[in-house]
Design a protein around this motif. Structure first.
Motif, PDB file in Angstrom:
ATOM      1  N   SER A   1      -5.491   4.717  -1.091  1.00 47.91           N
ATOM      2  CA  SER A   1      -4.297   5.088  -0.344  1.00 47.91           C
ATOM      3  C   SER A   1      -3.076   4.578  -1.063  1.00 47.91           C
ATOM      4  N   ALA A   2      -1.993   5.305  -0.927  1.00 48.73           N
ATOM      5  CA  ALA A   2      -0.693   4.898  -1.453  1.00 48.73           C
ATOM      6  C   ALA A   2       0.340   5.278  -0.403  1.00 48.73           C
ATOM      7  N   THR A   3       0.972   4.279   0.186  1.00 47.97           N
ATOM      8  CA  THR A   3       1.975   4.530   1.218  1.00 47.97           C
ATOM      9  C   THR A   3       3.321   4.008   0.749  1.00 47.97           C
ATOM     10  N   THR A   4       4.362   4.736   1.076  1.00 44.46           N
ATOM     11  CA  THR A   4       5.711   4.380   0.647  1.00 44.46           C
ATOM     12  C   THR A   4       6.581   4.103   1.862  1.00 44.46           C
ATOM     13  N   GLU A   5       7.296   2.972   1.806  1.00 48.91           N
ATOM     14  CA  GLU A   5       8.283   2.624   2.817  1.00 48.91           C
ATOM     15  C   GLU A   5       9.630   2.531   2.122  1.00 48.91           C
TER      16      GLU A   5
ATOM     17  N   VAL B   1       5.847   0.533  -2.342  1.00 52.25           N
ATOM     18  CA  VAL B   1       4.650   1.378  -2.378  1.00 52.25           C
ATOM     19  C   VAL B   1       3.444   0.454  -2.340  1.00 52.25           C
ATOM     20  N   ARG B   2       2.632   0.602  -1.295  1.00 48.87           N
ATOM     21  CA  ARG B   2       1.414  -0.209  -1.157  1.00 48.87           C
ATOM     22  C   ARG B   2       0.216   0.664  -1.537  1.00 48.87           C
ATOM     23  N   VAL B   3      -0.516   0.181  -2.531  1.00 50.41           N
ATOM     24  CA  VAL B   3      -1.663   0.927  -3.049  1.00 50.41           C
ATOM     25  C   VAL B   3      -2.919   0.135  -2.725  1.00 50.41           C
ATOM     26  N   ARG B   4      -3.950   0.857  -2.309  1.00 48.08           N
ATOM     27  CA  ARG B   4      -5.211   0.234  -1.923  1.00 48.08           C
ATOM     28  C   ARG B   4      -6.371   1.009  -2.552  1.00 48.08           C
TER      29      ARG B   4
ATOM     30  N   PHE C   1       1.774   7.358  -8.888  1.00 47.88           N
ATOM     31  CA  PHE C   1       3.065   7.623  -9.528  1.00 47.88           C
ATOM     32  C   PHE C   1       3.965   8.447  -8.603  1.00 47.88           C
ATOM     33  N   GLN C   2       3.428   9.495  -8.024  1.00 46.81           N
ATOM     34  CA  GLN C   2       4.214  10.346  -7.136  1.00 46.81           C
ATOM     35  C   GLN C   2       4.691   9.598  -5.899  1.00 46.81           C
ATOM     36  N   ALA C   3       3.849   8.737  -5.344  1.00 42.29           N
ATOM     37  CA  ALA C   3       4.245   7.959  -4.174  1.00 42.29           C
ATOM     38  C   ALA C   3       5.414   7.044  -4.512  1.00 42.29           C
ATOM     39  N   ALA C   4       5.439   6.522  -5.727  1.00 42.53           N
ATOM     40  CA  ALA C   4       6.495   5.603  -6.133  1.00 42.53           C
ATOM     41  C   ALA C   4       7.792   6.317  -6.512  1.00 42.53           C
ATOM     42  N   THR C   5       7.702   7.566  -6.922  1.00 40.36           N
ATOM     43  CA  THR C   5       8.903   8.282  -7.359  1.00 40.36           C
ATOM     44  C   THR C   5       9.436   9.259  -6.323  1.00 40.36           C
ATOM     45  N   ARG C   6       8.657   9.553  -5.309  1.00 38.32           N
ATOM     46  CA  ARG C   6       9.044  10.543  -4.304  1.00 38.32           C
ATOM     47  C   ARG C   6      10.374  10.191  -3.620  1.00 38.32           C
TER      48      ARG C   6
END
Length: 109
Positions: A17-21, A29-32, A44-49
């Motif tokens: 999972s990758a969630t962005t706040e 971005v929390r990655v699990r 990468f997309q979660a961090a740049t979105r």
């Protein structure tokens, strides 16, 4: 975003999972799970979105990090002017072995 990956050696399916706040101009971005060829681009997309100039990539719950993950992380460092990476012990080891252990964006833990 959740992604079910391949089955591990003990028959368990790995979960990514990758969630962005977003908080103003700062994205966390929390990655699990496992970051590999099938999930690195999602990280990468979660961090740049959010298109935030400051990004914290929290990898403290990442159990596996391969060369595709390293490539995505390098792309992210080039893309984000203020990147901070919080590594798990496993990620730290991979980055140290690959010669990236002294990068300014890598937090000491």
């Amino acid at each position: 975003m959740w992604h079910r990956g391949p089955v591990d050696q003990e028959g368990r399916e790995s979960v990514f999972s990758a969630t962005t706040e977003l908080d103003g101009d700062h994205a966390t971005v929390r990655v699990r799970g496992e970051v590999d060829l099938s999930t690195a681009d999602t990280m990468f997309q979660a961090a740049t979105r959010a298109d935030a100039p400051r990004v914290t990539l929290d990898l403290r719950e990442v159990m596996f990090f391969d060369s595709a993950a390293i490539q995505a992380l390098i792309r992210l460092a080039d893309h984000c002017p203020e990147l901070t990476v919080l590594p798990s012990r496993q990620v730290r080891r991979v980055l140290d072995i690959s010669g990236l252990g002294e990068q300014p964006w890598l937090a000491t833990t």
